[in-house]
Design an enzyme around this catalytic site. Sequence first.
Site, PDB file in Angstrom:
ATOM      1  N   SER A 126      25.122  17.491  -5.722  1.00  0.00           N
ATOM      2  CA  SER A 126      25.980  17.412  -6.897  1.00  0.00           C
ATOM      3  C   SER A 126      26.804  16.129  -6.949  1.00  0.00           C
ATOM      4  O   SER A 126      27.096  15.620  -8.037  1.00  0.00           O
ATOM      5  CB  SER A 126      26.893  18.638  -6.973  1.00  0.00           C
ATOM      6  OG  SER A 126      27.596  18.820  -5.771  1.00  0.00           O
ATOM      7  N   HIS A 177      32.383  15.831  -5.966  1.00  0.00           N
ATOM      8  CA  HIS A 177      32.154  15.739  -7.404  1.00  0.00           C
ATOM      9  C   HIS A 177      32.940  14.576  -8.016  1.00  0.00           C
ATOM     10  O   HIS A 177      32.398  13.751  -8.763  1.00  0.00           O
ATOM     11  CB  HIS A 177      32.571  17.044  -8.083  1.00  0.00           C
ATOM     12  CG  HIS A 177      31.584  18.150  -7.908  1.00  0.00           C
ATOM     13  ND1 HIS A 177      31.546  19.250  -8.739  1.00  0.00           N
ATOM     14  CD2 HIS A 177      30.590  18.330  -7.003  1.00  0.00           C
ATOM     15  CE1 HIS A 177      30.582  20.067  -8.358  1.00  0.00           C
ATOM     16  NE2 HIS A 177      29.996  19.529  -7.291  1.00  0.00           N
TER      17      HIS A 177
END
Length: 200
Positions: A126, A177
């Site tokens: 991610s 992230h």
Amino acid sequence: MFTRTESFKEFLRFYPIVSIIITIHIVLYFISVLPFFPNLWLYENFAGVNLYIVEGQYWRLITPIFMHSDFPHMLFNSFSLVLFGPALEQMIGKWKFIFVYLISGIAANVATLVLEPLTYIHVGSSGAIFGLFGFYAAATMIRKDLISKGNSQIILTIMIIGVIMTFLQPNINVTAHLFGLLAGFLLGLALLSKKGKLLK
């Protein structure tokens, strides 16, 4: 731009890097769950473990990018890559795509190393995928000729939702992230010119 109409064979031919990354996701996942493979060995030696990285196992800054904790985790990240990877691979070329993807993922893992406890353990792509969002965000700012207004709105909306969900969902590496997003954005600013010409 983000709608896939290609056949499976066309997808493999048009987007080889995205296809290879997704294949690695799938292969590593099945190695980790099939009983006749040394699945525990895979996580013990390649997951991101801050303590081991500090002790010199620097490959753990890269290998977690391709590993996932369970099937939904792998499926969601691979699906995100199918949606948002192909357009960028075509836009900047396969080698720059590899560069942006890996550097974003590594930056996310370095930030995790610096900001999270030594006992912190993580896997997942991610951070690298958020790097793609960051790159697109840079393109919407300085290269409006590369992305239509409608697609720019789609990207920015999904990016904002992704950031919000980062803080709402449990067991999310928030650091990865955010710093993956930042790394992708900075790479976009560096690789895209404002003079109507994509830097090659």
